[in-house]
Write a protein that holds these residues in place. Sequence first.
Motif, PDB file in Angstrom:
ATOM      1  N   GLY A  32       6.069 149.342  10.829  1.00  0.00           N
ATOM      2  CA  GLY A  32       6.484 148.758  12.217  1.00  0.00           C
ATOM      3  C   GLY A  32       6.858 149.767  13.220  1.00  0.00           C
ATOM      4  O   GLY A  32       6.937 150.909  12.995  1.00  0.00           O
ATOM      5  N   PRO A  33       7.174 149.263  14.482  1.00  0.00           N
ATOM      6  CA  PRO A  33       7.590 150.121  15.430  1.00  0.00           C
ATOM      7  C   PRO A  33       8.777 151.017  14.967  1.00  0.00           C
ATOM      8  O   PRO A  33       9.270 152.024  15.561  1.00  0.00           O
ATOM      9  N   GLU A  34       9.887 150.286  14.522  1.00  0.00           N
ATOM     10  CA  GLU A  34      11.028 150.903  13.972  1.00  0.00           C
ATOM     11  C   GLU A  34      11.011 152.088  13.052  1.00  0.00           C
ATOM     12  O   GLU A  34      11.598 152.903  13.107  1.00  0.00           O
ATOM     13  N   LEU A  35      10.295 151.791  12.123  1.00  0.00           N
ATOM     14  CA  LEU A  35       9.760 152.763  11.092  1.00  0.00           C
ATOM     15  C   LEU A  35       9.268 154.013  11.682  1.00  0.00           C
ATOM     16  O   LEU A  35       9.438 155.128  11.567  1.00  0.00           O
ATOM     17  N   ASP A  36       8.092 153.735  12.604  1.00  0.00           N
ATOM     18  CA  ASP A  36       7.557 154.811  13.448  1.00  0.00           C
ATOM     19  C   ASP A  36       8.559 155.724  14.251  1.00  0.00           C
ATOM     20  O   ASP A  36       8.605 156.909  13.918  1.00  0.00           O
ATOM     21  N   LEU A  37       9.516 155.126  14.708  1.00  0.00           N
ATOM     22  CA  LEU A  37      10.549 155.606  15.385  1.00  0.00           C
ATOM     23  C   LEU A  37      11.412 156.435  14.661  1.00  0.00           C
ATOM     24  O   LEU A  37      11.802 157.438  14.924  1.00  0.00           O
ATOM     25  N   ALA A  38      11.930 155.859  13.241  1.00  0.00           N
ATOM     26  CA  ALA A  38      12.694 156.617  12.254  1.00  0.00           C
ATOM     27  C   ALA A  38      12.004 157.853  11.724  1.00  0.00           C
ATOM     28  O   ALA A  38      12.439 158.851  11.751  1.00  0.00           O
ATOM     29  N   LEU A  39      10.529 157.888  11.625  1.00  0.00           N
ATOM     30  CA  LEU A  39       9.905 159.059  11.068  1.00  0.00           C
ATOM     31  C   LEU A  39       9.757 159.979  12.245  1.00  0.00           C
ATOM     32  O   LEU A  39      10.043 161.225  11.964  1.00  0.00           O
ATOM     33  N   LEU A  40       9.670 159.565  13.571  1.00  0.00           N
ATOM     34  CA  LEU A  40       9.486 160.456  14.705  1.00  0.00           C
ATOM     35  C   LEU A  40      10.973 161.263  14.626  1.00  0.00           C
ATOM     36  O   LEU A  40      11.357 162.586  14.882  1.00  0.00           O
ATOM     37  N   SER A  41      12.135 160.550  14.547  1.00  0.00           N
ATOM     38  CA  SER A  41      13.534 160.822  14.677  1.00  0.00           C
ATOM     39  C   SER A  41      13.944 161.598  13.692  1.00  0.00           C
ATOM     40  O   SER A  41      14.488 162.851  13.761  1.00  0.00           O
ATOM     41  N   ALA A  42      13.229 161.582  12.289  1.00  0.00           N
ATOM     42  CA  ALA A  42      13.595 162.328  11.155  1.00  0.00           C
ATOM     43  C   ALA A  42      13.203 163.936  11.420  1.00  0.00           C
ATOM     44  O   ALA A  42      13.909 164.807  11.024  1.00  0.00           O
ATOM     45  N   ARG A  43      12.024 163.794  12.008  1.00  0.00           N
ATOM     46  CA  ARG A  43      11.361 165.088  12.396  1.00  0.00           C
ATOM     47  C   ARG A  43      12.364 165.883  13.274  1.00  0.00           C
ATOM     48  O   ARG A  43      12.599 167.235  13.311  1.00  0.00           O
ATOM     49  N   VAL A  59      17.634 160.431  18.509  1.00  0.00           N
ATOM     50  CA  VAL A  59      17.060 161.671  19.074  1.00  0.00           C
ATOM     51  C   VAL A  59      15.663 161.100  19.348  1.00  0.00           C
ATOM     52  O   VAL A  59      14.988 161.908  20.232  1.00  0.00           O
ATOM     53  N   GLY A  60      14.827 160.470  18.504  1.00  0.00           N
ATOM     54  CA  GLY A  60      13.729 159.828  18.767  1.00  0.00           C
ATOM     55  C   GLY A  60      13.578 158.965  20.101  1.00  0.00           C
ATOM     56  O   GLY A  60      12.881 159.092  20.981  1.00  0.00           O
ATOM     57  N   THR A  61      14.747 158.287  20.148  1.00  0.00           N
ATOM     58  CA  THR A  61      14.868 157.536  21.624  1.00  0.00           C
ATOM     59  C   THR A  61      15.202 158.479  22.826  1.00  0.00           C
ATOM     60  O   THR A  61      14.303 158.332  23.810  1.00  0.00           O
ATOM     61  N   GLY A  62      15.974 159.499  22.691  1.00  0.00           N
ATOM     62  CA  GLY A  62      16.128 160.600  23.781  1.00  0.00           C
ATOM     63  C   GLY A  62      14.927 161.187  24.024  1.00  0.00           C
ATOM     64  O   GLY A  62      14.536 161.431  25.322  1.00  0.00           O
ATOM     65  N   HIS A  63      14.146 161.652  23.024  1.00  0.00           N
ATOM     66  CA  HIS A  63      12.821 162.365  23.425  1.00  0.00           C
ATOM     67  C   HIS A  63      11.973 161.436  23.911  1.00  0.00           C
ATOM     68  O   HIS A  63      11.266 161.936  24.985  1.00  0.00           O
ATOM     69  N   LEU A  64      11.752 160.220  23.692  1.00  0.00           N
ATOM     70  CA  LEU A  64      10.965 159.103  24.094  1.00  0.00           C
ATOM     71  C   LEU A  64      11.342 158.936  25.805  1.00  0.00           C
ATOM     72  O   LEU A  64      10.248 159.063  26.595  1.00  0.00           O
ATOM     73  N   ILE A  65      12.606 158.664  25.937  1.00  0.00           N
ATOM     74  CA  ILE A  65      12.724 158.705  27.455  1.00  0.00           C
ATOM     75  C   ILE A  65      12.803 159.826  28.142  1.00  0.00           C
ATOM     76  O   ILE A  65      12.419 159.844  29.579  1.00  0.00           O
ATOM     77  N   GLY A  66      12.837 160.999  27.781  1.00  0.00           N
ATOM     78  CA  GLY A  66      12.449 162.416  28.300  1.00  0.00           C
ATOM     79  C   GLY A  66      11.085 162.523  28.546  1.00  0.00           C
ATOM     80  O   GLY A  66      10.879 162.799  29.781  1.00  0.00           O
ATOM     81  N   GLN A  67      10.264 162.189  27.813  1.00  0.00           N
ATOM     82  CA  GLN A  67       8.882 162.153  27.910  1.00  0.00           C
ATOM     83  C   GLN A  67       8.536 161.083  29.086  1.00  0.00           C
ATOM     84  O   GLN A  67       7.566 161.375  29.990  1.00  0.00           O
TER      85      GLN A  67
END
Length: 406
Positions: free
Chosen positions: A60-71, A358-366
């Motif tokens: 779901g969306p939280e896992l998608d965010l976790a995978l983005l953040s992991a990278r 970090v995924g959250t900050g990246h998405l806010i920046g985008q």
Amino acid sequence: MSKRLTCDVVVIGAGMVGAACALYLARAGLVTLVLDRGPVAGGTTGAGEGNLLVSDKEPGPELDLALLSARLWHDLAAEPGMGGAVEFEAKGGIVVASDAAGMAALTGFAAGQRAAGVEAEVVGAGRLADLEPHLASDLAGGVRYPQDCQVMPSLAAAQVVRAARRAGAALYTGTAVTDILRAPDGSVRGVRAAGHGDIHAPVVVNAAGTWGGEVAALAGVRLPVLPRRGFVLVTEPLPPGTVRHKVYAADYVADVGSGDAGLQSSAVVESTAGGPVLIGASRERVGFDRTFSLPVVRRLAAQATALFPVLGTVHAMRAYLGFRPYLPDHVPAIGADPRVPGLYHACGHEGAGIGLSVGTGHLIGQSLTGRPPDLDLTPFRPDRFEEKQEKDVKEKDFGEKEAGKR
């Protein structure tokens, strides 16, 4: 302060999420000011364990965010001096089951995660001792998650804030935001900060953690962030290898996803770079009650020693508590608030804020620089609770009318 009365973005909150927002906004070229009423990492971040997890999240969306953040965490850790400074450990995690039924459920859960991009390796009971020699011998098996990592949360927030400042961001701690300023058309035009007056900016990012609801209210909108208390036990330093991974019982996943206000706890055990072992995890909604609970801490200790009998002879040095920023659907609020132009939210990550920051900050920046975000932000919409409240009211009214007809 008189030199910086105007900026592009004000970020409210200098915890890990606010730090990450500041970093990606500053690196995108936006003049960014971070305000916090306390010190850096003075709230939830400073009371965390530093987990960067994919293992506890269903597809779901939280896992998608976790995978983005992991990278993104791996990218950050690879920057000169950053990995060691934040105690980044790519040690992996192991989730264990106590019986066959639990193992079957855990295996099925892992299969769904693998389909979503998670690395998950089923480990039979006979192999657990190879991975964790001090684990209890009567476990039914587990699943190993190589992508799970850990940082020291206070260090991580401080280092990311430092990197944001090198990119041009400014930081003011001990500075409470008392109001969000709005133009006649309702859009954001800045904040009012205690001791500093009005700071003008067309964008405000609410990264205030457990206080995210109060900050949202300053702009006249509802965001139902609630504190969810948790305790952590810290042992004396132990020899390297006593606990090699982050290890937790399978029922921890159910506790994370529960909306129950009552106490829940499950064994979560992990080493740190400094040697002490951290033991959690408890969850309960008791407001901001900071009362120390000996029964909860004893329960955590009992659950941990059942998982790792070797801990039965180890001394606990201290215990601490903190508050996770809980939202009812367990999905953070990220992105623009359509009710107030210029207001963005980055809060409500509950116990996953360090990992998802970090995924959250990246998405806010985008979002703020006009780039298509890497993830669809619809599931994270800050106003989704308003829509649910309206739906619930309509359904209640309809039910009452139908009852009246009968």
